[in-house]
Design a protein around this motif. Sequence first.
Motif, mmCIF file in Angstrom:
data_model
loop_
_atom_site.group_PDB
_atom_site.id
_atom_site.type_symbol
_atom_site.label_atom_id
_atom_site.label_comp_id
_atom_site.label_asym_id
_atom_site.label_seq_id
_atom_site.Cartn_x
_atom_site.Cartn_y
_atom_site.Cartn_z
ATOM 1 N N VAL A 12 58.260 -38.033 -7.092
ATOM 2 C CA VAL A 12 59.779 -37.920 -7.014
ATOM 3 C C VAL A 12 60.314 -36.892 -8.014
ATOM 4 C CG1 VAL A 12 61.953 -39.425 -7.403
ATOM 5 C CG2 VAL A 12 60.059 -40.460 -6.383
ATOM 6 N N GLU A 13 59.585 -37.014 -8.975
ATOM 7 C CA GLU A 13 59.958 -35.867 -10.247
ATOM 8 C C GLU A 13 60.012 -34.502 -9.729
ATOM 9 O OE1 GLU A 13 55.699 -35.594 -10.550
ATOM 10 O OE2 GLU A 13 57.143 -37.141 -10.102
ATOM 11 N N ARG A 14 59.159 -34.171 -8.707
ATOM 12 C CA ARG A 14 59.163 -32.654 -8.063
ATOM 13 C C ARG A 14 59.930 -32.810 -6.794
ATOM 14 N NH1 ARG A 14 56.267 -28.600 -9.691
ATOM 15 N NH2 ARG A 14 56.578 -27.961 -7.731
ATOM 16 N N GLY A 15 60.485 -34.102 -6.405
ATOM 17 C CA GLY A 15 61.203 -33.926 -4.990
ATOM 18 C C GLY A 15 60.070 -33.588 -3.826
ATOM 19 N N GLU A 16 58.828 -34.088 -4.001
ATOM 20 C CA GLU A 16 58.012 -33.786 -3.273
ATOM 21 C C GLU A 16 57.173 -35.242 -2.623
ATOM 22 O OE1 GLU A 16 56.765 -29.136 -3.610
ATOM 23 O OE2 GLU A 16 55.837 -30.642 -4.883
ATOM 24 N N VAL A 17 56.383 -35.043 -1.434
ATOM 25 C CA VAL A 17 55.269 -36.015 -1.054
ATOM 26 C C VAL A 17 54.048 -35.004 -0.903
ATOM 27 C CG1 VAL A 17 54.464 -37.817 0.530
ATOM 28 C CG2 VAL A 17 57.004 -37.037 0.294
ATOM 29 N N TRP A 18 52.845 -35.341 -1.790
ATOM 30 C CA TRP A 18 51.810 -34.498 -1.494
ATOM 31 C C TRP A 18 50.770 -35.679 -0.561
ATOM 32 C CZ3 TRP A 18 49.705 -32.053 -6.476
ATOM 33 C CH2 TRP A 18 50.692 -31.148 -7.145
ATOM 34 N N CYS A 19 50.237 -34.992 0.231
ATOM 35 C CA CYS A 19 49.377 -35.880 1.449
ATOM 36 C C CYS A 19 48.531 -34.693 2.228
ATOM 37 C CB CYS A 19 50.397 -36.538 2.440
ATOM 38 S SG CYS A 19 51.805 -35.330 3.212
ATOM 39 N N VAL A 20 47.879 -35.475 3.003
ATOM 40 C CA VAL A 20 47.033 -34.641 3.923
ATOM 41 C C VAL A 20 47.731 -34.159 5.322
ATOM 42 C CG1 VAL A 20 44.874 -34.428 5.379
ATOM 43 C CG2 VAL A 20 44.934 -35.588 3.102
ATOM 44 N N LEU A 21 47.636 -32.953 5.404
ATOM 45 C CA LEU A 21 48.291 -32.313 6.612
ATOM 46 C C LEU A 21 47.237 -32.013 7.816
ATOM 47 C CD1 LEU A 21 50.035 -30.744 8.655
ATOM 48 C CD2 LEU A 21 50.078 -28.783 7.124
ATOM 49 N N GLU A 22 47.352 -32.294 8.828
ATOM 50 C CA GLU A 22 46.310 -32.127 10.150
ATOM 51 C C GLU A 22 47.179 -31.304 10.829
ATOM 52 O OE1 GLU A 22 42.973 -34.780 11.824
ATOM 53 O OE2 GLU A 22 44.923 -35.185 13.271
ATOM 54 N N GLU A 23 46.692 -30.083 11.233
ATOM 55 C CA GLU A 23 47.476 -29.206 12.142
ATOM 56 C C GLU A 23 46.688 -28.707 13.225
ATOM 57 O OE1 GLU A 23 50.693 -25.504 11.431
ATOM 58 O OE2 GLU A 23 48.918 -25.919 10.207
ATOM 59 N N PHE A 24 47.242 -28.913 14.420
ATOM 60 C CA PHE A 24 46.296 -28.228 15.521
ATOM 61 C C PHE A 24 46.833 -26.708 15.851
ATOM 62 C CE2 PHE A 24 45.507 -32.697 16.067
ATOM 63 C CZ PHE A 24 44.610 -32.949 17.075
ATOM 64 N N THR A 25 45.654 -26.253 16.034
ATOM 65 C CA THR A 25 45.871 -24.645 16.032
ATOM 66 C C THR A 25 45.755 -24.271 17.728
ATOM 67 O OG1 THR A 25 43.852 -24.154 15.548
ATOM 68 C CG2 THR A 25 45.284 -24.201 13.941
ATOM 69 N N GLY A 26 45.421 -25.213 18.603
ATOM 70 C CA GLY A 26 45.398 -24.954 19.829
ATOM 71 C C GLY A 26 45.314 -26.143 20.802
ATOM 72 N N ASP A 27 44.994 -26.023 22.178
ATOM 73 C CA ASP A 27 45.047 -27.155 22.903
ATOM 74 C C ASP A 27 43.836 -27.994 22.819
ATOM 75 O OD1 ASP A 27 47.429 -26.777 23.467
ATOM 76 O OD2 ASP A 27 47.230 -25.544 25.306
ATOM 77 N N GLY A 28 42.542 -27.654 22.319
ATOM 78 C CA GLY A 28 41.436 -28.368 22.521
ATOM 79 C C GLY A 28 41.424 -29.332 21.459
ATOM 80 N N PRO A 29 40.344 -30.370 21.373
ATOM 81 C CA PRO A 29 40.545 -31.403 20.321
ATOM 82 C C PRO A 29 39.900 -31.173 19.017
ATOM 83 C CG PRO A 29 38.525 -31.913 21.936
ATOM 84 C CD PRO A 29 39.683 -30.680 22.566
ATOM 85 N N THR A 30 39.273 -29.928 19.138
ATOM 86 C CA THR A 30 38.514 -29.139 17.825
ATOM 87 C C THR A 30 39.330 -28.288 17.243
ATOM 88 O OG1 THR A 30 36.932 -28.053 18.940
ATOM 89 C CG2 THR A 30 36.292 -30.295 18.197
ATOM 90 N N ASP A 31 40.635 -27.793 17.994
ATOM 91 C CA ASP A 31 41.099 -26.626 17.413
ATOM 92 C C ASP A 31 42.230 -27.312 16.290
ATOM 93 O OD1 ASP A 31 40.242 -24.924 19.399
ATOM 94 O OD2 ASP A 31 41.655 -25.311 20.771
ATOM 95 N N VAL A 32 41.670 -27.567 15.263
ATOM 96 C CA VAL A 32 42.441 -28.016 14.057
ATOM 97 C C VAL A 32 42.064 -27.755 12.660
ATOM 98 C CG1 VAL A 32 41.014 -30.051 14.123
ATOM 99 C CG2 VAL A 32 43.244 -30.360 13.413
#
Length: 666
Positions: A136-156
């Motif tokens: 809260v002091e930084r106005g942020e949430v720190w977490c894990v981001l999982e981002e898909f880079t393509g349509d395949g299940p392992t494009d991540v």
Amino acid sequence: MQTLAYGSWPSPIAAGLAAAHDGQPEFVGFVGDEAWWTEPRPTEGGRRTLVRRRADGVEESVLSAPWNVRSRVIEYGGRPWAGAARPEGPLVVFVDFADQRLYAHEPDTPGARPRPLTPVSPVGGGLRWVDPRLRVERGEVWCVLEEFTGDGPTDVRRVVAAVPLDGSAAEDRGAVRELTDGRHRFVTGPRLSPDGRRAAWLAWDHPRMPWDGTELIVAEVAGDGTLREAHTVAGGPDESIAQVDWAHDGSLLYASDRTGWWNLYRDDEPVCPREEEFGGPLWKIGQRWFAPLESGLIAVVHGRGATALGILDPETGEVVDAAGPWTEFAATLAVHGTRVVGIGASPRSAYEVVELDTLPQALGSDRAGATPVARARVIGAAHDDPVDPACYPEPQIRTFTGPVGREIHAHIYPPHNPGCVAPGDELPPYVIWAHGGPTSRAPLVLDLEIAYFTSRGIGVAEVNYGGSTGHGREYRNRLREQWGVVDVEDCAAVALGLAEEGTADRARLAIRGGSAGGWTTAASLASTEVYGCGTILYPILDLAGWGSGETHDFESQYLESLVGPLAQVPGRYAERSPAEHADRITAPFLLLQGLDDVICPPAQCERFLARMRGRGVPHAYLAFEGEGHGFRRADTTVRVLESELSLYAQVFGLNPPGVPTLELTT
């Protein structure tokens, strides 16, 4: 007392009753002085809500339908929420299952609704978030981001990221600040040191699973909120670190299995070396087996083959366990001041939220000279017997002998009904339950789905076959390159052992399991003649297909250790796959599948059934719209239980009253 044949006993535990009590609370936390957690709602489409316990003890759901607090990171998800107390009321952030966006909510603000903090991505599986930590002091949430880079299940790709709380990233991916460089395939959320100057997290890469080997990474937190000089301080390819955190004095705490058991370490020194587990398999990001208190004590979930909630003094190595009926605690803990909250269960009670206080006057003993105990109480999701507890099974903890004399751990649930007995010369049918994972275990807790069968006169045996957790790394490693062999042999050894000792009817043995347990069930039907029938739920059936693009990224190379490298031992994949040997299956079976399952996709079931077609083996296939991996909806569970019971009735000649007949085809 009625004398009736096994399998025909009338029971008050209907399938609907078992379905309504399916699931358990998860992911406890504190928001100020209040304890919060997530809780299932099977009758509301299987969603999970966020529950708070107010200071006056009243429990209330923070989010109404259709909000569903659940992450899909690595598909199994993990901790989906975090909260902070403020003078104007609590602020919580959570992941909604439907779109996987991170939302902020101020439940005490009149008329407030959750507002999105992250955007939707049209690429592949989109953007997903897990294991949030409010800053809260930084106005942020720190977490894990999982981002898909393509349509395949392992494009991540996966990174540690900072999401602004002001909503500026709700439509702008560029406003999300990445804190790590993505060089590791998998990461957990960062834990900040008490002075805020250092962050620690876990990472690992294919083909390892987190119980094979992980790295503990520490970085400096710069004044601008970036992470610098990240370096590995512990772990490696053959050392699994299950969790990391900071003690209040700034020392680094972590659970490592470098000795063959997940034990606790402080700045690389063992705190309580024992041949038992203070950690477990990291199937969900944010699982927590220990939590440091301000006093220097450490709350721990620990045990061997079962888990207790205890308070560890790192100076002496002494552990004081919580007093109470609970014999199993889940991998979730929260601490606030002197208070500790966890989730415990027993063979007579389902999982409930438990609190203990670590004030010196709260620690005592039950009798003179006894081991100290910590006083605990239920504060949420309290178990309430829906039927007379006399109808619950009375389980036994057993150890059987398998091939080459190896030990096999199991829980045996004999048929039990206070109003019925069987004729003296009859032996009961038994169903072997193979748990999922397979790197997991079956806990000894009250399960109304088991009671559904035992109260009707059908025994159940849960087998923690070689490869299961809770008994050290050596026991866990029995399954390396032996999946489809050791698990099958161990289940068969327990089934035949029960028959040989006169506990079970040799002619009426069945097997059932879901996910990896579904694999073991199908493989058992294809490679043994032990069972008269089987129930296969959302299974793996074709190893080569599953290991070469049909499953999700997290487990996409799991078979490298369970079976062996596909490129080197392709014949092993074909030889062990039930889909390749449908001609060997002669026992009737029930196959159950969620049509939205991306872990064990329906395509495997469809190929398997095509090979069974016309072979004359009675079977049924039930596929469920809207269900993924592991069924969550009450109506689905009802259909599954009644269909499974009907299968056993037809194959074993049982006569359970009031159960719809499952239509079997050939």
